[in-house]
Design an enzyme around this catalytic site. Structure first.
Site, PDB file in Angstrom:
ATOM      1  N   GLY A  14      -2.429 -31.334  17.410  1.00  0.00           N
ATOM      2  CA  GLY A  14      -2.499 -31.990  16.106  1.00  0.00           C
ATOM      3  C   GLY A  14      -3.904 -32.491  15.824  1.00  0.00           C
ATOM      4  CG  LEU A  15      -5.685 -33.235  11.932  1.00  0.00           C
ATOM      5  CD1 LEU A  15      -5.904 -33.897  10.593  1.00  0.00           C
ATOM      6  CD2 LEU A  15      -6.890 -32.407  12.312  1.00  0.00           C
ATOM      7  CG  HIS A  16      -6.707 -34.403  19.468  1.00  0.00           C
ATOM      8  ND1 HIS A  16      -7.783 -34.551  20.304  1.00  0.00           N
ATOM      9  CD2 HIS A  16      -6.518 -33.084  19.308  1.00  0.00           C
ATOM     10  CE1 HIS A  16      -8.220 -33.339  20.638  1.00  0.00           C
ATOM     11  NE2 HIS A  16      -7.471 -32.437  20.053  1.00  0.00           N
ATOM     12  CB  THR A  17      -9.999 -38.587  19.320  1.00  0.00           C
ATOM     13  OG1 THR A  17      -8.807 -39.275  19.674  1.00  0.00           O
ATOM     14  CG2 THR A  17     -11.068 -39.592  19.003  1.00  0.00           C
ATOM     15  CD  GLU A  88      -9.111 -29.277  20.162  1.00  0.00           C
ATOM     16  OE1 GLU A  88      -7.958 -29.009  19.806  1.00  0.00           O
ATOM     17  OE2 GLU A  88      -9.456 -30.353  20.663  1.00  0.00           O
TER      18      GLU A  88
END
Lengths: 90, 313
Positions: A14-17, A88
């Site tokens: 997901g939209l992590h750091t 990523e």
């Protein structure tokens, strides 16, 4: 000029750091104001905390609103970022 | 969209709810922050019946239904258990009538039993639902408590909101939320801001990264929520703009139709923003106590020039 588009989160976590920081980095040279809308929240995409607060999972649909002189190019770069999962590995 | 399920999951324990029937109807939507005691409707008077309310039956309703003959009982129950009724709650741990359980199960209306009185249920549910249905908004800004005054710091990204807040924390003030503030209108009259659960008490400072304020400065430096008393907008100093120099006129900004005092604070190197924010907060408190420095001075000045003889300083 205002551009609105829907994007999908491709990062498996997901939209992590890390992707959130990438978004900020992509936006930094651009002047337009950028908002993300997910579920019932609309946030300023130039703030890491705001992006993290969305807790957007993989495959979440986010509505991106870019408003300003360089809206078109900003949107293009953002979409490219989302498409490549911000560098990523899948 | 607020469903019966949400009420049950979030507040079931507090209300002492016990699900008896109609589990399939938990996804019914609650549309009104109101509760209906169906006394008159059970007696057959239907004018003005609002079927979208949660129905609470107390001792009287149950006793009354018991006295009716079975056919009538069913008929009257059908009147109050409409397709839009979100849920039915029997108060005081009363056992609902057999017909009630059957009807709820058949038409998928959740039926609960609660251990409190009908009056207490009524007020508690109304309070909880009003809270849930109150208008809310997510704002970009930092909310701090300065000398007991809730100050919402707004401004463009990188103008120094977080840094100003950090300066305030260091001086013993409190952080409610950085960057994202959830604002709720309470009782239609005032605003309360809080931070989202996930990023609560976290700050992002350029060049340092993400820090946890509650860990760094201790529990005394944070707060869960706070009423927003004033809004300060930080702005890059603009030589073309004329900034307020006397403070005689008060500006306001509308958030969710609530008018909040509003200040524009220009930022430039050498201006200690934290100190200025402290001053704004203190001045706000002073005004609340009935003393307006600018107006007071203006009055004094007018009095001085209206005196016949020259003022010898």
């Amino acid at each position: 000029m205002k551009v609105v588009k829907k994007v999908k989160v491709k990062n498996s976590l997901g939209l992590h750091t890390r992707p959130a920081a990438s978004i900020i980095k992509i936006l930094q040279p651009h002047k337009s104001s950028v908002c993300f809308t997910y579920k019932d929240a609309t946030i300023n995409a130039r703030s890491i905390m705001s992006i993290l607060m969305l807790a957007a999972k993989r495959n979440a649909q986010i509505v991106v609103t870019v408003d300003g002189d360089d809206a078109e190019i900003t949107m293009q770069k953002l979409i490219a970022g989302f498409e490549s999962a911000f560098g990523e590995r899948e | 969209m607020y469903l019966v399920q949400h009420l049950y999951e979030q507040h079931g324990k507090f209300l002492g709810l016990d699900l008896l029937a109609g589990k399939k109807g938990l996804n019914r939507r609650i549309r009104k922050a109101e509760v209906n005691r169906p006394g008159l409707s059970l007696a057959g008077y239907l004018k003005g019946l609002i079927s979208k309310r949660i129905v609470v039956v107390g001792k009287q309703e149950i006793e009354y239904l018991k006295e009716l003959d079975p056919k009538m009982r069913k008929e009257r129950l059908k009147i109050i258990l409409t397709p839009t009724t979100p849920a039915v709650i029997a108060a005081r741990g009363l056992r609902p009538l057999k017909e009630m359980v059957e009807l709820c199960e058949k038409s998928h209306i959740p039926l609960f039993r609660a251990n409190t009185s009908a009056t207490a249920l009524q007020s508690r549910i109304t309070f909880l639902l009003l809270e849930e249905f109150s208008p809310s908004l997510t704002l970009h800004g930092t909310l701090v408590e300065v000398f007991g005054v809730g100050v919402l710091i707004q401004g463009e990204s990188s103008v120094g909101k977080s840094e100003a807040a950090l300066g305030l924390l260091e001086r013993g003030h409190r952080l409610i939320s950085d960057d994202v503030v959830r604002v709720k209108k309470k009782e239609g009259a005032y605003l309360v801001g809080s931070g989202p659960e996930l990023t609560r008490h976290l700050m992002e400072i350029r060049g340092i990264g993400i820090i946890n304020v509650a860990h760094l400065y201790g529990a005394v430096s944070v707060r869960h929520d706070k009423a927003i008393d004033l809004v300060v907008k930080l702005e890059e100093w603009d030589d073309q703009h004329f900034y307020d120099r006397v403070g005689l006129e008060e500006k306001f900004i509308d958030i969710l139709d609530v008018s909040v005092p509003y200040h524009i604070l220009p930022v430039k190197p050498g201006r200690d923003v934290s100190l200025l924010l402290e001053t704004i907060a203190l001045n706000h408190r002073l005004k609340g106590m009935g003393y307006n420095s600018a107006k007071e001075f203006n009055a004094k000045w007018l009095e001085a020039i209206s005196r016949k003889r020259r003022v010898i300083s």
